[in-house]
Motif scaffolding. Structure first.
Motif, PDB file in Angstrom:
ATOM      1  N   VAL A 184       0.871  -1.182   0.000  1.00  0.00           N
ATOM      2  CA  VAL A 184       0.000   0.000   0.000  1.00  0.00           C
ATOM      3  C   VAL A 184       0.902   1.224   0.000  1.00  0.00           C
ATOM      4  O   VAL A 184       1.620   1.477   0.972  1.00  0.00           O
ATOM      5  CB  VAL A 184      -0.918   0.017   1.235  1.00  0.00           C
ATOM      6  N   ASP A 185       0.912   1.951  -1.114  1.00  0.00           N
ATOM      7  CA  ASP A 185       1.635   3.222  -1.216  1.00  0.00           C
ATOM      8  C   ASP A 185       0.569   4.316  -1.294  1.00  0.00           C
ATOM      9  O   ASP A 185      -0.214   4.360  -2.239  1.00  0.00           O
ATOM     10  CB  ASP A 185       2.521   3.212  -2.469  1.00  0.00           C
ATOM     11  N   THR A 186       0.561   5.179  -0.297  1.00  0.00           N
ATOM     12  CA  THR A 186      -0.539   6.142  -0.184  1.00  0.00           C
ATOM     13  C   THR A 186      -0.709   6.996  -1.441  1.00  0.00           C
ATOM     14  O   THR A 186      -1.830   7.318  -1.821  1.00  0.00           O
ATOM     15  CB  THR A 186      -0.340   7.069   1.027  1.00  0.00           C
ATOM     16  N   ILE A 199      -7.766  -2.859   1.737  1.00  0.00           N
ATOM     17  CA  ILE A 199      -6.679  -3.023   2.711  1.00  0.00           C
ATOM     18  C   ILE A 199      -7.055  -4.122   3.708  1.00  0.00           C
ATOM     19  O   ILE A 199      -6.224  -4.974   4.060  1.00  0.00           O
ATOM     20  CB  ILE A 199      -6.386  -1.688   3.424  1.00  0.00           C
ATOM     21  N   LEU A 208      -0.414  -8.249   3.018  1.00  0.00           N
ATOM     22  CA  LEU A 208      -0.009  -6.848   3.217  1.00  0.00           C
ATOM     23  C   LEU A 208       1.463  -6.818   3.632  1.00  0.00           C
ATOM     24  O   LEU A 208       1.806  -7.003   4.796  1.00  0.00           O
ATOM     25  CB  LEU A 208      -0.913  -6.211   4.278  1.00  0.00           C
ATOM     26  N   SER A 210       3.968  -4.390   2.783  1.00  0.00           N
ATOM     27  CA  SER A 210       4.707  -3.144   2.960  1.00  0.00           C
ATOM     28  C   SER A 210       3.732  -1.974   2.986  1.00  0.00           C
ATOM     29  O   SER A 210       2.686  -2.001   2.328  1.00  0.00           O
ATOM     30  CB  SER A 210       5.711  -2.970   1.811  1.00  0.00           C
ATOM     31  N   TYR A 211       4.084  -0.956   3.753  1.00  0.00           N
ATOM     32  CA  TYR A 211       3.297   0.286   3.799  1.00  0.00           C
ATOM     33  C   TYR A 211       4.253   1.422   3.502  1.00  0.00           C
ATOM     34  O   TYR A 211       5.236   1.621   4.215  1.00  0.00           O
ATOM     35  CB  TYR A 211       2.649   0.443   5.175  1.00  0.00           C
ATOM     36  N   GLN A 212       3.996   2.130   2.387  1.00  0.00           N
ATOM     37  CA  GLN A 212       4.839   3.257   1.981  1.00  0.00           C
ATOM     38  C   GLN A 212       4.007   4.527   2.046  1.00  0.00           C
ATOM     39  O   GLN A 212       2.877   4.551   1.555  1.00  0.00           O
ATOM     40  CB  GLN A 212       5.368   3.036   0.561  1.00  0.00           C
ATOM     41  N   SER A 242      -3.758   4.993   7.532  1.00  0.00           N
ATOM     42  CA  SER A 242      -2.882   4.338   8.512  1.00  0.00           C
ATOM     43  C   SER A 242      -3.696   3.478   9.475  1.00  0.00           C
ATOM     44  O   SER A 242      -3.288   2.370   9.854  1.00  0.00           O
ATOM     45  CB  SER A 242      -2.082   5.385   9.283  1.00  0.00           C
ATOM     46  N   VAL A 245      -4.575   0.302   7.698  1.00  0.00           N
ATOM     47  CA  VAL A 245      -3.408  -0.580   7.570  1.00  0.00           C
ATOM     48  C   VAL A 245      -3.136  -1.300   8.897  1.00  0.00           C
ATOM     49  O   VAL A 245      -2.869  -2.503   8.922  1.00  0.00           O
ATOM     50  CB  VAL A 245      -2.182   0.242   7.104  1.00  0.00           C
ATOM     51  N   TYR A 250      -1.107  -5.045   9.968  1.00  0.00           N
ATOM     52  CA  TYR A 250       0.270  -4.713   9.581  1.00  0.00           C
ATOM     53  C   TYR A 250       0.997  -4.089  10.763  1.00  0.00           C
ATOM     54  O   TYR A 250       0.475  -3.181  11.414  1.00  0.00           O
ATOM     55  CB  TYR A 250       0.280  -3.740   8.401  1.00  0.00           C
ATOM     56  N   VAL A 254       7.542   1.238   8.058  1.00  0.00           N
ATOM     57  CA  VAL A 254       6.800   2.167   7.208  1.00  0.00           C
ATOM     58  C   VAL A 254       7.825   3.001   6.444  1.00  0.00           C
ATOM     59  O   VAL A 254       8.578   3.770   7.036  1.00  0.00           O
ATOM     60  CB  VAL A 254       5.875   3.067   8.046  1.00  0.00           C
TER      61      VAL A 254
END
Lengths: 294, 294
Positions: A184-186, A199, A208, A210-212, A242, A245, A250, A254
């Motif tokens: 998930v890249d915002t 999500i 899930l 990675s969170y970018q 966030s 996520v 997750y 980050v």
């Protein structure tokens, strides 16, 4: 510890590996997300530089570009991705970010009107699925996860025919969750009206990876790739995303990945200080608010 | 006759109403899609100009901009849209294209950090749904259809929080199909991995009110609104999308709406000649191929 802040080196393109690692460590961060072009002395040497500074690698950017229509281009893409998988393993990260590629830029279809662009987006998507299936056993052998990145639809023609989290999850569905995940890249997904449910689905399916975080700025930059902004400078609702996520389970690092002329050019220490503050103000509270409950 | 080509006057922004009508008629077209700012002498007078040239109005652009958060802004938006509905009725078109608006541009939320952008996209979407519900009875009285236009996600922040055909259909779902429809604009939706099924759904639900064609060009223009191109110059697969539109039962006019610095500045007769040829070569065969079967 959960939700460790990580510098994605795309944010500091003027730093070499040693400089990026040093700045990251000096800023008190524990993780760094590396781009492959920084591995000039090989992944093993880079792994030593990273671990000597007390850091861990949150992800390797990037594999992908799987849309070639001809056998030679497909073979080259598989070879390149196998090398990226080996490098991720050597760096001690499970997460290899995959930008799947756009319509074949160099491919000219000879039709009645002569040369024209390839416009077969359905065909390009099918080829991505085929190449992914070919890479999965190799990735599994190396204990690396192929992390599909849906890109903003403004890049669908030239960079990634994968445009939504749903599409990424559907493509991942046939493969083990330990080997094919999603990021998930915002910047890329903030606009998606179904983002909350997707999500959650990514969490339920164990994908899930990675969170970018970075912001969506306006106006769109002259080089559209550089429209990304520091959290708080644009239009992304970091509190909501966030929370989703974290609710999806997750707890990993980050990454802050910002392509932006001004930020990329400025002093890296300033960038790191700003991103730490913005992360602590705008992102972390929503992650922890859920994280403390789960 | 089906699938009549129509000039949307956004393609020829330097022409006034009389000029646009004359060029359209001289090019042998039967329909014109009008922007409201051309109605300088009112909709009734414009209707006479259009019908005197033997043309029909395919749609009126546009209503919308329904995301205001304050009562005054909401009342102003309702008033403006009621006026647009009256104008559409006077012009003899049922189709009022609705660009729903982005995050309230002028709204500054006073928070701990002082003024910042409004980022509540979910709230903006809810307000669009509320204002739409308030407009539906007035539109029905005037036998006008509110045609929701999903815009490319690159415009989600500043122009339309409605980004996919699915979202538009979901928003329309509570209202009569004769009063709330959707438009398929190739520029905005070509990238959607679910486009085929969503166009079919729009047909099944009786909401496919307009088909607008233009291409998606790269690079994205300095003014992102002007990235639209002449059919054949970019990356849109007109054959597939046109087939889906015809299979969904659409037989109405097909508007060409291109915002593009170069095309907008050139001689309108050249633009009309080019769009006729490209339409006949790239769009119409796929519409007719299905149309002859249904």
């Amino acid at each position: 510890m959960s939700f460790e802040l990580s510098l994605n080196t795309g944010t500091t393109p003027n730093l070499n590996l040693e400089e990026a690692v040093r700045h990251t460590a000096e800023a008190g961060l524990s993780h760094i997300g590396l781009w492959r072009h920084l591995l000039v002395d090989g992944a093993e040497a880079a792994a030593k530089v990273v671990s000597a500074a007390g850091l861990s690698v949150s992800s390797l950017c990037r594999g992908g570009f799987l849309t070639a229509a001809e056998p030679a281009g497909q073979a080259a893409a598989l070879q390149e991705n196998r090398q990226a998988i080996r490098e991720a393993a050597a760096l001690g990260t499970r997460e290899l970010i995959m930008v799947v590629g756009g319509l074949p830029a160099a491919a000219h279809v000879l039709g009645g009107e002569g040369e024209r662009n390839d416009r077969d987006v359905a065909g390009a998507r099918a080829r991505v699925a085929d190449r992914l299936a070919e890479l999965v056993p190799f990735a599994a052998e190396h204990d690396v996860r192929l992390v599909l990145e849906p890109l903003h639809p403004m890049y669908a023609a030239d960079r990634a025919v994968l445009s939504t989290l749903e599409q990424a999850l559907d493509m991942a569905a046939g493969h083990p969750a330990a080997t094919v995940g999603v990021v998930v890249d915002t910047f890329h997904v903030w606009w998606d009206p179904r983002l909350a449910e997707l999500i959650a689905r990514a969490g339920t399916e164990g994908r899930l990876a990675s969170y970018q975080v970075c912001d969506f700025n306006l106006p769109i930059a002259a080089d559209a790739l550089k429209s990304r902004g520091m959290m708080g400078d644009g239009y992304v609702d970091f509190a909501s995303i966030s929370r989703w996520v974290a609710e999806a389970g997750y707890t990993g690092p980050v990454e802050v990945e910002i392509f932006n002329e001004q930020i990329n050019a400025q002093d890296a220490a300033l960038t790191l200080a700003t991103m730490k503050q913005r992360y602590n103000d705008l992102v972390l509270p929503s992650l922890r608010g859920v994280g403390s409950l789960v």
